[in-house]
Write an enzyme that holds these catalytic residues in place. Structure first.
Site, PDB file in Angstrom:
ATOM      1  N   LYS A  24       7.208   8.359  58.596  1.00  0.00           N
ATOM      2  CA  LYS A  24       6.224   8.374  59.678  1.00  0.00           C
ATOM      3  C   LYS A  24       5.856   9.804  60.060  1.00  0.00           C
ATOM      4  CE  LYS A  24       7.342   8.430  63.886  1.00  0.00           C
ATOM      5  NZ  LYS A  24       7.340   9.349  65.080  1.00  0.00           N
ATOM      6  N   ARG A  96       3.037  12.252  70.674  1.00  0.00           N
ATOM      7  CA  ARG A  96       2.928  13.708  70.688  1.00  0.00           C
ATOM      8  C   ARG A  96       2.148  14.243  69.490  1.00  0.00           C
ATOM      9  NH1 ARG A  96       4.406  18.022  73.035  1.00  0.00           N
ATOM     10  NH2 ARG A  96       4.826  19.928  71.892  1.00  0.00           N
ATOM     11  N   ARG A 402       7.313   2.184  67.348  1.00  0.00           N
ATOM     12  CA  ARG A 402       6.555   3.399  67.042  1.00  0.00           C
ATOM     13  C   ARG A 402       7.080   4.096  65.793  1.00  0.00           C
ATOM     14  NH1 ARG A 402       7.091   7.403  71.303  1.00  0.00           N
ATOM     15  NH2 ARG A 402       5.903   8.603  69.771  1.00  0.00           N
TER      16      ARG A 402
END
Length: 426
Positions: A24, A96, A402
């Protein structure tokens, strides 16, 4: 109101094979760099996680054509032109990594307006390194209404030295420099595998990048061309997480593709604790005895090739099962111990101070209702629940999603008693 939670019954040994997702933390900067170049790239080995979905949605908003094929873990991104240089807070506050679009929009459009990013809630992670670097290459920057507003008429070569090693700042400023036809030198850079893989992608697109120790010399190209295809690397943090799941719960694990060369520091720590790990060429093998007393160790997080901060919560959780006193120092994000209170609810004996956690074990953890405040803290709580007596409920599933693709299904496949439950409240 609907609230998902993960229900885990602890005390069950695990056994089986895990196919690792793509990284990721590599996919996100790769995708953002598509703003810089013309054409279309087909990315393979892309995980189906929320941060990936958020970045693809953001790129679509900016004007890129995006498509994700879940069954094949492929993403196709085509850049025919940017339609807006403004990235709204609705996207930016979710993760972020959204800061990655700031520099590429600036060097492509001459102006960019990007919300100050959000993401994991384990203490402040300022963007000052990013801002200072952009100013050095010619940007004028203002902070207004929760947005970073950047403008530039002309870009220039520069030497940018980071006060400390930063993965995000290295990736962001490297991709920004890749479109500037002047020499830009980045000093004290991150050498994480995800950053080096981004460099390879930028080079395939037409930039020239040379790395010497912790320096990167970049000569950009205004006419970057998107490579036809590019494969993502395996997710080393997911690999380490599953290794610790099985190390704590007991059992056997096979990981493919083999992450051994990406995790030498983590593997070294687990071996010191008494876990058997073997590099078997095309796969990694791990074995742990359920009733074996793990040995206490000391851990300090550090930039790659040191122990990764994204594996810190998991090792703290695992060390509750080590007989004796362990010390974990967090040198990247000193405030990243907010999840420890959840472990203490389960009976863990942990003392937290400025930048450290002292763990004393072996502790018989008891089930409890838990909340995952961020991705890796969520993994640490899953591990604790796998170890605990009784059934635990873990809320904040959206945070775990996530970063981990199909974690419930993968754990179930190797024998965990785990379910994703939807709780409906009026």
């Amino acid at each position: 109101m609907n609230r998902d939670f993960i229900c885990i019954e602890g005390g069950v040994p695990l056994k089986g094979e895990i196919k690792l997702q793509g990284a990721k933390n590599c996919a996100l900067p790769l995708f953002a760099s598509m703003i810089l170049m013309e054409g279309k790239t087909e990315f393979s080995n892309i995980p189906y996680v929320e941060d990936v979905n958020t970045m693809l949605s953001l790129l679509s908003y900016l004007g890129l054509e995006v498509k994700y094929i879940k069954e094949e873990n492929r993403a196709i991104i085509e850049n025919r032109g940017i339609v807006t240089s403004s990235a709204p807070l609705s996207f930016i506050q979710k993760m972020r990594a959204s800061i990655y679009v700031l520099g590429p929009l600036l060097v492509t459009e001459g102006v960019a307006k990007v919300g100050i990013p959000g993401g994991c809630s384990f203490g402040p992670r300022p963007i000052n390194f990013h801002i200072a670097g952009l100013k050095k290459i010619g940007a004028e920057i203002e902070i207004e209404g929760g947005y970073v507003i950047a403008k530039a008429k002309k870009f220039k070569g520069a030497k940018i030295s980071f006060p400390r090693v930063s993965v995000g700042a290295t990736a962001h400023l490297a991709m920004t420099a890749a479109k500037i036809e002047e020499e830009i030198v980045l000093e004290n850079i991150s050498l994480e595998p995800e950053v080096i893989h981004l460099f390879e992608f930028l080079k395939k697109a037409g930039a020239k990048i040379e790395v010497e120790k912790r320096k990167a010399f970049i000569w950009g190209n205004r006419n970057l061309k998107a490579p036809e295809s590019f494969s993502n690397i395996p997710d080393r943090i997911e690999a380490a997480t599953y290794m610790m799941f099985v190390a704590g719960a007991g059992g056997e694990l096979i990981l493919r593709p083999n992450p051994y060369n990406l995790l030498e520091n983590v593997i070294g720590k687990l071996k010191k604790m008494g876990i058997y790990i073997e590099n078997r060429g095309d796969y990694l093998y791990l074995e742990s005895q359920k009733d074996f007393d793990l040995k206490p160790i000391n851990v300090s997080t550090a930039p790659y090739p040191g122990y990764p901060t994204d594996c810190q919560p998991q090792i703290v959780s695992l060390l509750t099962q080590a007989k004796g006193k362990s010390l974990v120092r967090e040198r990247i994000y000193p405030e990243r111990f907010g999840y420890v209170g959840e472990l203490i609810k389960m009976g863990a004996n942990i003392e937290v101070g400025p930048g450290y956690a002292k763990v004393e074990g072996k502790t018989n953890l008891k089930s409890a209702p838990l909340f995952a405040p961020d991705i890796r803290a969520g993994a640490a709580l899953i591990l604790a629940a796998l170890l605990a007596e009784g059934k635990s409920q873990i809320y904040g599933v959206e945070n775990i999603k996530r970063g981990y693709d199909s974690v419930v299904d993968k754990l179930k496949k190797i024998g965990a008693k785990i379910e994703l439950v939807n709780e409906t409240r009026n």
